[in-house]
Design an enzyme around this catalytic site. Structure first.
Site, PDB file in Angstrom:
ATOM      1  N   SER A 251     -15.524 -40.608   5.675  1.00 50.56           N
ATOM      2  CA  SER A 251     -14.293 -39.843   5.489  1.00 50.56           C
ATOM      3  C   SER A 251     -13.510 -40.417   4.304  1.00 50.56           C
ATOM      4  O   SER A 251     -14.044 -40.500   3.194  1.00 50.56           O
ATOM      5  CB  SER A 251     -13.506 -39.841   6.796  1.00 50.56           C
ATOM      6  OG  SER A 251     -12.527 -38.838   6.809  1.00 50.56           O
TER       7      SER A 251
ATOM      8  N   ASP B  30     -18.542 -29.768   9.153  1.00 45.10           N
ATOM      9  CA  ASP B  30     -17.471 -30.765   9.176  1.00 45.10           C
ATOM     10  C   ASP B  30     -16.121 -30.089   8.960  1.00 45.10           C
ATOM     11  O   ASP B  30     -15.893 -29.465   7.919  1.00 45.10           O
ATOM     12  CB  ASP B  30     -17.707 -31.807   8.078  1.00 45.10           C
ATOM     13  CG  ASP B  30     -16.878 -33.066   8.267  1.00 45.10           C
ATOM     14  OD1 ASP B  30     -15.684 -32.942   8.603  1.00 45.10           O
ATOM     15  OD2 ASP B  30     -17.428 -34.159   8.082  1.00 45.10           O
TER      16      ASP B  30
ATOM     17  N   HIS C 274     -17.249 -34.177  12.526  1.00 48.51           N
ATOM     18  CA  HIS C 274     -16.827 -34.965  11.366  1.00 48.51           C
ATOM     19  C   HIS C 274     -17.819 -36.099  11.154  1.00 48.51           C
ATOM     20  O   HIS C 274     -17.855 -37.067  11.912  1.00 48.51           O
ATOM     21  CB  HIS C 274     -15.429 -35.506  11.629  1.00 48.51           C
ATOM     22  CG  HIS C 274     -14.795 -36.167  10.450  1.00 48.51           C
ATOM     23  ND1 HIS C 274     -14.920 -35.685   9.165  1.00 48.51           N
ATOM     24  CD2 HIS C 274     -14.014 -37.285  10.354  1.00 48.51           C
ATOM     25  CE1 HIS C 274     -14.246 -36.468   8.342  1.00 48.51           C
ATOM     26  NE2 HIS C 274     -13.698 -37.450   9.036  1.00 48.51           N
TER      27      HIS C 274
END
Length: 515
Positions: A228, A454, A484
């Protein structure tokens, strides 16, 4: 609310617990901070996480009796003044489980944010990375401004309760004024309580800390796993120090070409897609979907619930009420992972019966609130880092102008994400750039993994990262999945490709697709 919805994988572990009980810089010849490279870390048994890290108990040994160790690394407060004041960067590690002769070095993780504590996250995820531990010490850290690393502190717990209960999707001028005033109060508190650290929490600062960490740990190259926001940090590191990149993986990739508005709009589309997939999944099961008769009915009922909560909240976790804003953030939290869709179903079913407790717990996890009412500093750190990194500042008039575009992207999440853009409007520190520079000519290959489902870091960002890193650097791998991130899905194809690169240096063929 923060200017961008938090991009982090860290929150998933916290959720399970709650529910169960350019960016400019110097190049490779930079010698700043050289004196600190000689420091020796004093590794000791890890203490219990403090409030800024989220609280809890000390990390338990791994099933093979692998012991967690923590240490504090000194780093310059201001990298432009490397001989000046220092701050402490908190580290955690577990030594390799394999023979010393097979050890490659340290594999440093950043799990996302910005604002997530790596010191608390790594023990929660370590079993997912046990194969990588056969040749690496697994290491993570609290970036500057986060957790134990000179944390940014803004409002107290009681003030944060009110902050997260505010109406984040104002319908009239009075509500808009209230939202803007609340945001200004939060930002002023950050400046008042964290004046010293606030100018020094940019991603470029954290990237320089990473390079110091590499040297102090004794590695010639940085071996890195970024998830991320960790992909943005990794990209900035590669730009600053391309010749020092070892084996690196970026998973759940932030689009480095987007400004905050574009990022928020992309997330509106991403979370809408995740909601669509959740609704389709619910009604496709053999048993009856308890929250709707069709996918559209599921979404319509959620929209009705949120409208009703805007007028009249329902009981949440005593004594707090589940507001429209809390319910929306709870839904968003559950959409981060397909593993949490069952919590969303249960939470919606209960909310329709007047009980908002599950959605409130999901919202609390999103916001870093523990069961005892204490908040970690993830929101404060997220805001500080994002606002210091990002140059654009958006006012209420601009948001109102953009609302139709955001609503077209997502009728459910559009307003929520659009209004979040005002979070940096009155921030005390000027933003560095419209978007980070991650160009890294001369870097070793970086494996870039994108997930087509995602919601927080939409799939298109992976290709943009590959292009921005430059020719011969980024190697794209696609996972056709949900949630995610990709490696944490436990998909064997993804894990085989990542493990093959990190453990054996085998770069997968660019364009590989895993299903």
């Amino acid at each position: 609310m923060p200017s961008l919805l938090r991009l982090r994988a860290v929150v998933l572990t916290a959720t399970a617990v709650l529910l169960s009980t350019v960016l400019a810089g110097c190049g490779d010849d930079d010698t700043k901070g050289e004196d600190l490279t000689r420091q020796e870390l004093s590794w000791k048994a890890c203490p219990a996480p403090d409030e800024a890290q989220g609280g809890g108990t000390p990390p338990s040994p791994l099933p093979d009796d692998g012991e967690w160790q923590c240490a504090t690394m000194k780093a310059p407060l201001d990298w432009d003044d490397p001989k000046g004041d220092t701050i402490g960067i908190e580290l955690i590690r577990v030594r390799t489980s394999g023979p010393a002769s097979e050890r490659i070095g340290s594999l440093i993780f950043n799990f996302g944010g910005p604002g997530g504590s790596g010191v608390t996250a790594l023990p929660g995820f370590a079993e997912d990375y046990k194969t990588l531990r056969t040749r690496y010490d697994l290491v993570s850290f609290d970036p500057r401004g986060v957790g134990r690393s000179d944390p940014v502190i803004c409002e107290n717990d009681q003030q944060l309760d009110a902050y997260f209960q505010q109406d984040a999707t104002p319908d009239d001028s009075a509500e808009r004024t209230e939202l803007l005033d609340s945001t200004t109060e939060f930002n002023d508190a950050c400046e008042e309580n964290s004046e010293k650290i606030l100018p020094h929490v940019r991603t470029t600062d954290a990237a320089r800390d990473l390079d110091l960490m590499r040297q102090v740990l004794g590695d010639d190259k940085l071996h890195y796993f970024g998830i991320s926001y960790g992909t943005e940090l990794g990209g900035v590191y590669a730009h600053l120090f391309p010749k020092r990149v070892g084996r690196a993986v970026f998973d759940a990739v932030v689009d480095p070409t987007q400004n905050p508005e574009q990022g928020s709009l992309g997330q509106a589309k991403g979370f809408q897609l995740a909601l669509d997939n959740f609704a389709e999944d619910c009604v496709s099961k053999t048993e009856e979907c308890p929250v709707g008769d069709s996918a559209q009915d599921v979404k319509d009922r959620i929209a009705t619930l949120l409208r009703d909560l805007d007028r009249k909240p329902i009981p949440g976790v005593f004594p707090r009420q589940l507001t429209q804003t809390a319910a929306t953030s709870g839904i968003v939290q559950a959409l981060y992972s397909k593993d949490f869709w069952e919590y969303l179903t249960d939470g919606l079913e209960q909310a329709y019966d007047g009980d908002g407790s599950i959605l409130m717990l999901l919202s609390d996890s999103m916001n870093g609130r523990s069961e005892n009412g204490e908040y970690d500093n993830s929101t404060a750190a997220h805001t500080a880092i994002s606002c210091s990194d990002s140059k654009p500042r958006y006012d209420t008039a601009y948001v109102e102008q953009k609302l139709p575009e955001f609503r077209a992207a997502s009728a459910l999440f559009g307003d929520y994400l659009a209004w979040g853009m005002i979070g940096c409007t009155d921030w005390a520190v000027a933003g560095a750039a419209n978007h980070p520079d991650v160009s890294a000519p001369g870097s070793a290959p970086i494996l870039v993994v994108g997930n087509t489902g995602d919601p927080a870091t939409p799939y298109e960002g992976a290709r943009k990262m590959v292009d921005a890193l430059g020719k011969g650097v980024g190697v794209e791998l696609t996972y056709r999945g949900e949630g995610h991130g990709a490696y944490n899905s436990k998909n064997k194809c993804v894990q085989s490709a990542v493990d093959g690169y990190l453990l054996d240096g085998k770069v997968p063929q660019a364009g590989t697709v895993c299903t």
